[in-house]
Design an enzyme around this catalytic site. Sequence first.
Site, PDB file in Angstrom:
ATOM      1  N   ASP A  41       4.457  -2.635  12.223  1.00  0.00           N
ATOM      2  CA  ASP A  41       3.093  -2.708  12.740  1.00  0.00           C
ATOM      3  C   ASP A  41       3.159  -2.377  14.219  1.00  0.00           C
ATOM      4  O   ASP A  41       3.602  -3.199  15.038  1.00  0.00           O
ATOM      5  CB  ASP A  41       2.513  -4.107  12.518  1.00  0.00           C
ATOM      6  CG  ASP A  41       1.065  -4.225  13.001  1.00  0.00           C
ATOM      7  OD1 ASP A  41       0.556  -3.250  13.593  1.00  0.00           O
ATOM      8  OD2 ASP A  41       0.462  -5.292  12.809  1.00  0.00           O
TER       9      ASP A  41
ATOM     10  N   ILE B 277      -8.042  17.905  11.178  1.00  0.00           N
ATOM     11  CA  ILE B 277      -7.980  17.583   9.755  1.00  0.00           C
ATOM     12  C   ILE B 277      -8.825  16.340   9.519  1.00  0.00           C
ATOM     13  O   ILE B 277      -8.494  15.261  10.036  1.00  0.00           O
ATOM     14  CB  ILE B 277      -6.525  17.312   9.291  1.00  0.00           C
ATOM     15  CG1 ILE B 277      -5.600  18.468   9.686  1.00  0.00           C
ATOM     16  CG2 ILE B 277      -6.477  17.065   7.790  1.00  0.00           C
ATOM     17  CD1 ILE B 277      -4.686  18.150  10.826  1.00  0.00           C
TER      18      ILE B 277
ATOM     19  N   ASN C 129       4.536   9.593  14.029  1.00  0.00           N
ATOM     20  CA  ASN C 129       3.345  10.175  13.415  1.00  0.00           C
ATOM     21  C   ASN C 129       2.149   9.226  13.375  1.00  0.00           C
ATOM     22  O   ASN C 129       1.001   9.665  13.402  1.00  0.00           O
ATOM     23  CB  ASN C 129       3.709  10.611  11.982  1.00  0.00           C
ATOM     24  CG  ASN C 129       2.510  10.949  11.142  1.00  0.00           C
ATOM     25  OD1 ASN C 129       1.960  12.041  11.219  1.00  0.00           O
ATOM     26  ND2 ASN C 129       2.082   9.990  10.318  1.00  0.00           N
TER      27      ASN C 129
ATOM     28  N   TYR D  54      -8.826   7.305  23.412  1.00  0.00           N
ATOM     29  CA  TYR D  54      -8.006   8.149  22.541  1.00  0.00           C
ATOM     30  C   TYR D  54      -7.302   9.221  23.362  1.00  0.00           C
ATOM     31  O   TYR D  54      -6.095   9.454  23.207  1.00  0.00           O
ATOM     32  CB  TYR D  54      -8.888   8.792  21.474  1.00  0.00           C
ATOM     33  CG  TYR D  54      -8.128   9.640  20.483  1.00  0.00           C
ATOM     34  CD1 TYR D  54      -7.197   9.085  19.612  1.00  0.00           C
ATOM     35  CD2 TYR D  54      -8.349  11.025  20.417  1.00  0.00           C
ATOM     36  CE1 TYR D  54      -6.510   9.869  18.704  1.00  0.00           C
ATOM     37  CE2 TYR D  54      -7.660  11.818  19.508  1.00  0.00           C
ATOM     38  CZ  TYR D  54      -6.746  11.235  18.650  1.00  0.00           C
ATOM     39  OH  TYR D  54      -6.055  12.014  17.750  1.00  0.00           O
TER      40      TYR D  54
ATOM     41  N   LYS E 230      -3.259   9.881  23.769  1.00  0.00           N
ATOM     42  CA  LYS E 230      -2.650  11.128  23.319  1.00  0.00           C
ATOM     43  C   LYS E 230      -1.956  11.851  24.473  1.00  0.00           C
ATOM     44  O   LYS E 230      -0.936  12.522  24.267  1.00  0.00           O
ATOM     45  CB  LYS E 230      -3.699  12.018  22.676  1.00  0.00           C
ATOM     46  CG  LYS E 230      -4.272  11.467  21.373  1.00  0.00           C
ATOM     47  CD  LYS E 230      -3.270  11.471  20.228  1.00  0.00           C
ATOM     48  CE  LYS E 230      -2.596  10.164  19.937  1.00  0.00           C
ATOM     49  NZ  LYS E 230      -1.636  10.232  18.811  1.00  0.00           N
TER      50      LYS E 230
ATOM     51  N   LYS F 202       0.830  -1.201   0.000  1.00  0.00           N
ATOM     52  CA  LYS F 202       0.000   0.000   0.000  1.00  0.00           C
ATOM     53  C   LYS F 202       0.868   1.255   0.000  1.00  0.00           C
ATOM     54  O   LYS F 202       0.603   2.223  -0.726  1.00  0.00           O
ATOM     55  CB  LYS F 202      -0.918   0.005   1.217  1.00  0.00           C
ATOM     56  CG  LYS F 202      -1.676   1.311   1.410  1.00  0.00           C
ATOM     57  CD  LYS F 202      -2.297   1.414   2.786  1.00  0.00           C
ATOM     58  CE  LYS F 202      -2.832   2.827   3.037  1.00  0.00           C
ATOM     59  NZ  LYS F 202      -3.344   3.008   4.407  1.00  0.00           N
TER      60      LYS F 202
ATOM     61  N   SER G  40       0.669  14.165  19.077  1.00  0.00           N
ATOM     62  CA  SER G  40      -0.387  14.023  20.069  1.00  0.00           C
ATOM     63  C   SER G  40      -1.656  14.627  19.479  1.00  0.00           C
ATOM     64  O   SER G  40      -1.892  14.535  18.275  1.00  0.00           O
ATOM     65  CB  SER G  40       0.014  14.702  21.384  1.00  0.00           C
ATOM     66  OG  SER G  40      -0.995  14.574  22.354  1.00  0.00           O
TER      67      SER G  40
END
Length: 322
Positions: free
Chosen positions: A83, A217, A110, A184, A188, A58, A157
Amino acid sequence: MTHPFGETSTADEVLGGIDLRGKRVLVTGASAGIGIETCRALVAHGAEVVGAVRDLAKAERATQQVRAAAETGGGSFSLVELDLASLASVRACADGLNEAGQPFDIVIANAGVMAPPFGQTADGFETQFGTNHLGHFVLVNRIAPLLREGGRLVNLSSAGHRYGNVDLEDPNFERGDYDPWLGYGRSKTANVLFAVEFDRRHRDRGIRAVAVHPGVIWDTELSRHMTQDEKEALVASIGASLEAAGASALVYKSIPQGAATTLWSAVVAEPSQIGGRYCEDCRVAEVQESEGLRGGVQPYALDPDNAKALWAKSEEMVGERF
């Protein structure tokens, strides 16, 4: 320090006029969204970039623009398999990089996952804590000797860290009910705390670590677990929180704008300015304790004792000391 960059700055604007030839950078999650743009901007300015990805096939297809930018900009781009939801894969990737022995100037953590249904990594960790934090914790610590003096670690983060502090008594939701946004938020927050403690441990070598919030985003794979209704509900909730706090309205960013704070922190900002800090909109964020998903950083995410405790718990969980 004053500078011309802010919330609307793009990756290319931040790196304008900067020559990165001779710099070597590792970027995780290099096959989608902000990861691709980060790699593209770096190679366009001459950097040698290694992209760490889960699916090599990919990634080969997705990063053609990065290779094109490398050809014209004088940089280079290669891929390694990683992974983050499997410590066997993480350790194999780190072993391969260490065996190659080529140093890095910058490591950009990232890759990440956001608000999936409850699940576990290959090692039995809650998916978000295991992928977003523990996978990077093992990778970065194992390759830390490859970071050159004066190097930097940038952990992505999120303003989502405001959803919750880490829970070191129940990191895998074994006793409490799972909430995807709380999970989440905890992961973070862990990204910030990892940067705080890594910075403390390595700054004597001139290596600084920083956590960044890229902005909101939607056009990335990070939101792949959300339906359109869930996205709209989240946006409404954020808007209400900002309005109640008297803050500015929510601003969406493009992918090039989303990569800007990462690159500003990695390349442009003064090391002493960003070491052990949390940055947003190409600046160091203010500590902001008020509730709600908004700008600023919660004090628990920068607390040095909290960071040390997370480090110890993380070592315990992965069965490895650093």
